[in-house]
Design an enzyme around this catalytic site. Structure first.
Site, short mmCIF file in Angstrom:
data_model
loop_
_atom_site.label_atom_id
_atom_site.label_comp_id
_atom_site.label_asym_id
_atom_site.label_seq_id
_atom_site.Cartn_x
_atom_site.Cartn_y
_atom_site.Cartn_z
N GLY A 106 58.38 17.86 -77.18
CA GLY A 106 58.06 18.92 -78.12
C GLY A 106 58.80 20.22 -77.90
O GLY A 106 58.56 21.19 -78.61
N LYS A 117 69.72 17.12 -65.46
CA LYS A 117 71.13 17.03 -65.86
C LYS A 117 72.06 17.69 -64.84
O LYS A 117 73.29 17.56 -64.93
CB LYS A 117 71.33 17.63 -67.25
CG LYS A 117 70.63 16.82 -68.35
CD LYS A 117 70.74 17.50 -69.69
CE LYS A 117 70.10 16.61 -70.78
NZ LYS A 117 68.67 16.37 -70.57
#
Length: 641
Positions: free
Chosen positions: A468, A426
């Site tokens: 997860g 990002k």
């Protein structure tokens, strides 16, 4: 009928008073039996006491010892050797007490109350009948339980014919309390035709989504599910099997290979529903353990954010390479405590310290660096949730930027050899505050590397979403499915790269051995995954139909969210390394003093409680930062004008 049977099995339908009363009735029957047997023999009963009084006396003594040895305390259907011993002791001491009283009475009165032979027969009959009663109840319970379990067991087929699957089949057939009833094996190998293994047939068929033969087999044998040893199958094979099973509306179960069985757990707890993680196109990561060990062995290592998803896995993997000491630093007290317990239980020989601290507190960090004299720092502490950080840019500056600066400066001051920073995809062409703050941190450590007098090697690792991790999409979907839906997806076309937490951390350690200083390493994340497809598949794997049993709602992109993530910007190029999954990104490095000056302006803006000004200053430092779906988009429009 099934409900009644289960209810009977689950309740304590013989309370203590009932067990005691049944034992008393057995003792009374034993007294009568002994009397009837001896009545027709030359042995004559004493007439000092009437027979009812003798019966009442001996039963009273017996009940007293029932109380002493608590023969009624256990659950009869679960009787053990201890329970049998209690009954035997009560019978034995009853007989001894009666015989002793009988002898004493004879000594003082010259006559006996009880016939000794009758007392011995009574003891034998009472113990034998009480033992038989317990055995009968226990066996009846086990029989009912087996019959009931057989009715509710899932009828399953095992995929494949090899040592792994045969061992699994043997375990299923040898343990009667399993929730699965093995019907047979499935194989597409002609050599297995007409074979019987463990008394079960081997069905020769190919498992394909449109296979009528497979569908017919499932229907004929009333199959509830298919069980496979996931480690022995490729991702493509697993996906093909899952698609075929979902098309036929049966469940898919996964079992680890025999060598990975947890011997401390029973087999049933290790057989689990196939998870979406098992179906993603991932391949095993191979690392050079010898190089990593040489890099980490006998080193004192700091892991910031060490109780988080990535940080905790880095700590686990570091623990395998014999470090001198690991310092786990985190500001989350509960998570840090859980990590401490985990390390104590799983790595008893590891020397480690749990440090509760915040990377924003420079004074606290200085004390920690002075105390432990680190060789290596792994910096994983960060705020990462895009929507939350978009609303709270001050915190992104405090943790992601200032926290990194604090640690990087201390690393240089204390002559630390290596500083490995965990970044994110990002940070590439960021569209949100979180990504821009991580890019700012990257820029600072890169520019610091070029500063004269810097001997610390600053290495940045950049990867995408990890499966997860705390707050990631898969656990979020799982909770929504468990709650009955709806499952929320922000956009029908949104895609993401995924990597498992262990994979990402393995590559972080490997990249750490490569860095000379100033590099940004990016990881091969495999193929991108369409999030809507993932949601639909997770619903199916849970035994539901998407849009019918559990709905999926498109909610719209969140503030700062992209449709897809990038690993490289347009101005960067990537170069290969000796590891096929790791590339090095050649990103232009800014002047240290210019970067520092702009970061000081960002920090100053945070003190003025003007978040728009904070974001504006970040955009000045990171010019490729263009807000999307955000309240800060007007800043880009103003800049263009």
């Amino acid at each position: 009928m099934r409900t009644r049977t289960i209810g009977l099995l689950n309740r304590r339908y013989l309370p203590r008073w009932a067990v005691l009363m049944l034992d008393v009735l057995i003792c009374l029957a034993s007294f009568v039996l002994a009397y009837l047997i001896l009545d027709g023999t030359p042995l004559k009963f004493q007439n000092v006491w009437p027979t009812p009084l003798r019966a009442l006396f001996i039963l009273g003594i017996n009940v007293f010892f029932f109380y002493i040895f608590r023969t009624y305390a256990g659950i009869v259907r679960h009787s053990t050797f201890t329970d049998v011993f209690r009954v035997a002791a009560a019978s034995f001491f009853t007989a001894i007490t009666v015989v002793t009283y009988n002898t004493t009475y004879y000594f003082f009165q010259g006559e006996k109350i009880f016939l000794t032979t009758a007392v011995i027969l009574y003891m034998f009959f009472s113990f034998t009948l009480m033992l038989f009663f317990r055995i009968a109840v226990k066996e009846a319970y086990q029989y009912i339980r087996r019959m009931n379990t057989a009715k509710i067991k899932k009828r399953v087929l095992i995929v494949g014919m090899d040592n792994q699957t045969i061992n699994l089949g043997r375990a299923l057939t040898s343990e009667s309390d399993q929730a699965f009833q093995l019907i047979g094996f499935i194989s597409d190998d002609n050599s297995t035709k007409r074979l019987n293994v463990l008394g079960k047939p081997v069905f020769l068929t190919s498992i394909k989504k449109d296979s009528k033969e497979f569908s017919s087999l499932l229907e004929k044998h009333r199959i509830d599910g298919v069980l496979m040893v996931r480690d022995s199958l490729s991702v493509a094979e697993t996906n093909e099997i899952v698609e075929a099973c979902l098309a036929n509306k049966i469940q898919v179960f996964n079992m680890p290979s025999v060598e990975n069985w947890n011997q401390k757990q029973d087999l049933q707890t290790q057989i689990k529903h196939i998870e979406i993680e098992d179906l993603l196109d991932r391949y095993p990561i191979e690392i050079d353990s010898a190089i990593i060990k040489n890099d980490l062995e006998h080193k004192t290592i700091l892991v910031t954010g060490g109780a988080g998803s990535i940080g905790s896995e880095i700590v686990r993997q570091l623990s395998l390479f014999n470090p001198r000491k690991i310092v786990v630093l985190d500001n989350a007290e509960s998570a840090l405590y859980e990590m401490e317990l985990y390390l104590e239980n799983n790595f008893p020989d590891l020397k480690f310290a749990s440090v509760l601290a915040d990377v924003r507190n420079i004074d606290r960090l200085e004390m920690i660096f002075a105390t432990y004299k680190f060789d290596i720092v792994f910096h994983a502490a960060a705020y990462k949730h895009v929507p939350i950080i978009e609303k709270n840019p001050y915190e992104a500056v405090g943790v992601n930027i200032s926290g990194t600066i604090n640690l990087a400066n201390l690393a240089v001051q204390h002559g630390i050899d290596k500083f490995v920073m965990i970044s994110t995809d990002k940070a590439v062409n960021p569209t949100n505050v979180m990504g821009a703050s991580k890019r700012a941190a990257e820029m600072y450590v890169q520019s610091l590397q070029e500063k004269i007098g810097t001997h610390t090697r600053f290495i940045t690792t950049r990867f995408g979403n990890v499966l997860g991790s705390n707050g990631s999409v898969i656990p979020h979907f799982r909770k929504q499915i468990e709650a009955g839906g709806p499952v929320t997806v922000t956009h029908k076309d949104i895609i993401r790269y995924f990597m498992t937490i262990p994979e990402a951390c393995q590559l972080v350690l490997q990249a750490g051995t490569m860095g000379k200083g100033g590099e940004i390493f990016i990881f091969d994340m495999g193929k991108p995954v369409r999030i809507l497809d993932m949601a639909e598949r997770m619903i199916k794997l849970s035994g539901f139909q998407p849009y019918k049993d559990i709905d999926i709602k498109i909610t719209g992109l969140r503030p700062g969210e992209k449709l897809y993530e990038e690993l490289l910007s347009e101005t960067a190029e990537s170069l290969p390394t000796f590891h096929s999954k790791i590339m090095v990104s050649k990103v232009p490095t800014e002047d240290f003093y210019k970067v520092s000056e702009k970061i000081q302006a960002i920090v100053k803006a945070t003190n003025q409680n003007k978040k728009t000004e904070v974001v504006l200053k970040i955009k000045e430092l990171v010019p490729e930062y263009i807000s999307q779906n955000s309240e800060y988009q007007f800043l880009d429009i103003q800049h263009q004008n």
